[in-house]
Motif scaffolding. Structure first.
Motif, short mmCIF file in Angstrom:
data_model
loop_
_atom_site.label_atom_id
_atom_site.label_comp_id
_atom_site.label_asym_id
_atom_site.label_seq_id
_atom_site.Cartn_x
_atom_site.Cartn_y
_atom_site.Cartn_z
N LEU A 139 92.32 39.76 11.99
CA LEU A 139 91.31 39.92 10.95
C LEU A 139 91.68 39.15 9.69
N GLU A 140 90.74 38.33 9.24
CA GLU A 140 90.91 37.57 8.01
C GLU A 140 89.94 38.04 6.92
N TYR A 141 88.81 38.58 7.33
CA TYR A 141 87.73 38.91 6.41
C TYR A 141 87.18 40.30 6.74
N ILE A 142 87.19 41.20 5.74
CA ILE A 142 86.61 42.53 5.89
C ILE A 142 85.63 42.74 4.75
N ASN A 143 84.38 43.00 5.08
CA ASN A 143 83.36 43.29 4.07
C ASN A 143 82.58 44.52 4.52
N LEU A 144 82.85 45.65 3.86
CA LEU A 144 82.16 46.91 4.16
C LEU A 144 81.38 47.40 2.95
N SER A 145 81.00 46.48 2.07
CA SER A 145 80.38 46.84 0.80
C SER A 145 78.94 47.34 0.97
N PHE A 146 78.46 48.02 -0.07
CA PHE A 146 77.08 48.51 -0.12
C PHE A 146 76.77 49.40 1.08
N ASN A 147 77.59 50.42 1.25
CA ASN A 147 77.35 51.45 2.25
C ASN A 147 77.54 52.81 1.60
N LYS A 148 77.81 53.82 2.39
CA LYS A 148 78.05 55.17 1.89
C LYS A 148 79.38 55.71 2.43
#
Length: 339
Positions: A139-148
């Protein structure tokens, strides 16, 4: 050229065209995608008669194995199908801008040992940031933004040897920034934790990382954050606004590469250092703190209006009123004749 030769060439061309029209997509991957199609209520109208490597949002790599799946900008109402873990060669998994995508991030994702990018933003996902993500060593990129998402941030994310970008903003995360984040295996380019409910002090070890971008804004973080600065770093963007940080900025030197510096709505004390006039700034704000003294003249500090400096203890000088004017006004008030 004889008729027989021409007929043979035509037959060969027909056979070649027929062979090229066959389904190149690996049958196991296609079966998995058909299960995802059913679970997601037929996104993009994938036609089972077509080669799945030609389906919209699907890409294939060597041996025609599916390497990318991108389901974005749709009104589908579903959860992330656990079958995504059955695409063994997947490198890029994206579920983005699906406001009716709910539920938790499925643990089957841990099977994707080649996964480089996990982009699950602008959805309605709930549950924790999964601990199992630390098992995905590519994994190089993790984007879990704008969730709950809720709960604490797993410290085990620092074990990812190739992680370059971590975006967890705009969730409901609580607790402190993990101490282990000061020991990432490589120089992480960007870390975005804004708009959560994180609390406590920043680990001193976080100062060991030369982030390009660090955004901790709009949390409940407190204490000293001066370790994030330093002239030997190559930081470009620092946003610590709307927290409860409390430290003296008088001797804080900022890397000359910093272009974005937002420290508003904290409890910072001291005076603005002269060294900050050397910065090439496009965004700057130190309002709503407890700063005092004369604003250094020169550089870019005067290109920002008074709103970048308002609501401090006793800052003065352009773009705020002159320090001398303040003194004269005070003297005038003190010397007014009594009635």
């Amino acid at each position: 050229m004889g008729k027989t030769t021409i007929l043979l060439l035509l037959l060969f061309a027909l056979l070649l065209t027929t062979s090229l029209s066959k389904d190149l997509c690996h049958k196991d991957d296609k079966n998995t995608l058909l299960k995802i199609k059913k679970a997601m209520n037929d996104p993009y109208s994938w036609d089972p008669k077509d080669d799945c490597c030609t389906w919209y949002s699907v890409e294939c790599g060597n041996a025609n194995r599916v390497t990318s799946l991108d389901l974005s900008d749709d009104d589908v109402s579903a959860q992330i199908p656990p079958e995504v873990g059955d695409l063994p060669y997947l490198q890029y998994l994206t579920f983005r801008k699906l406001p009716n995508l709910t539920g938790e991030i499925p643990p089957t994702i841990a099977k994707l040992k080649y996964l480089k990018s996990l982009w699950l933003s602008w959805n309605s996902l709930t549950g924790p940031v999964p601990e199992f993500l630390s098992q995905l060593k590519n994994l190089e990129y993790i984007n879990l933004s704008f969730n709950k998402l809720s709960g604490s941030i797993p410290g085990s994310l620092s074990l990812l040897p190739k992680l370059d970008f971590l975006e967890l903003s705009r969730n409901k995360l609580t607790g402190p920034i993990p101490e282990s984040f000061g020991s990432f295996k490589r120089a992480v380019y960007g870390i975005y934790l804004s708009h959560n409910q994180l609390s406590g002090s920043i680990p001193k070890s976080l100062g060991n990382i030369d982030f390009n971008t660090i955004d901790l804004s709009r949390n409940k973080l407190e204490g000293d954050a001066s370790m994030l600065f330093g002239t030997k770093k190559t930081t470009w963007h620092i946003d610590l606004s709307r927290n409860m940080f409390q430290f003296d900025i008088s001797k804080v030197k900022v890397a000359k590469t910093v272009n974005f510096l937002d420290l508003n709505h904290n409890s910072l004390t001291g005076s603005i250092p002269d060294q900050w006039t050397q910065l090439d700034l496009q965004t700057f704000n130190v309002s709503y703190n407890r700063l005092c003294g004369r604003i250094p003249q020169g550089g870019d500090l005067q290109i920002f209006d008074a709103y970048a400096y308002l609501h401090n203890k006793c800052l003065c000088g352009a773009p705020l009123p002159s320090c001398n004017v303040k003194i004269q006004a005070t003297d005038l008030y003190l010397n007014l004749p009594s009635e």
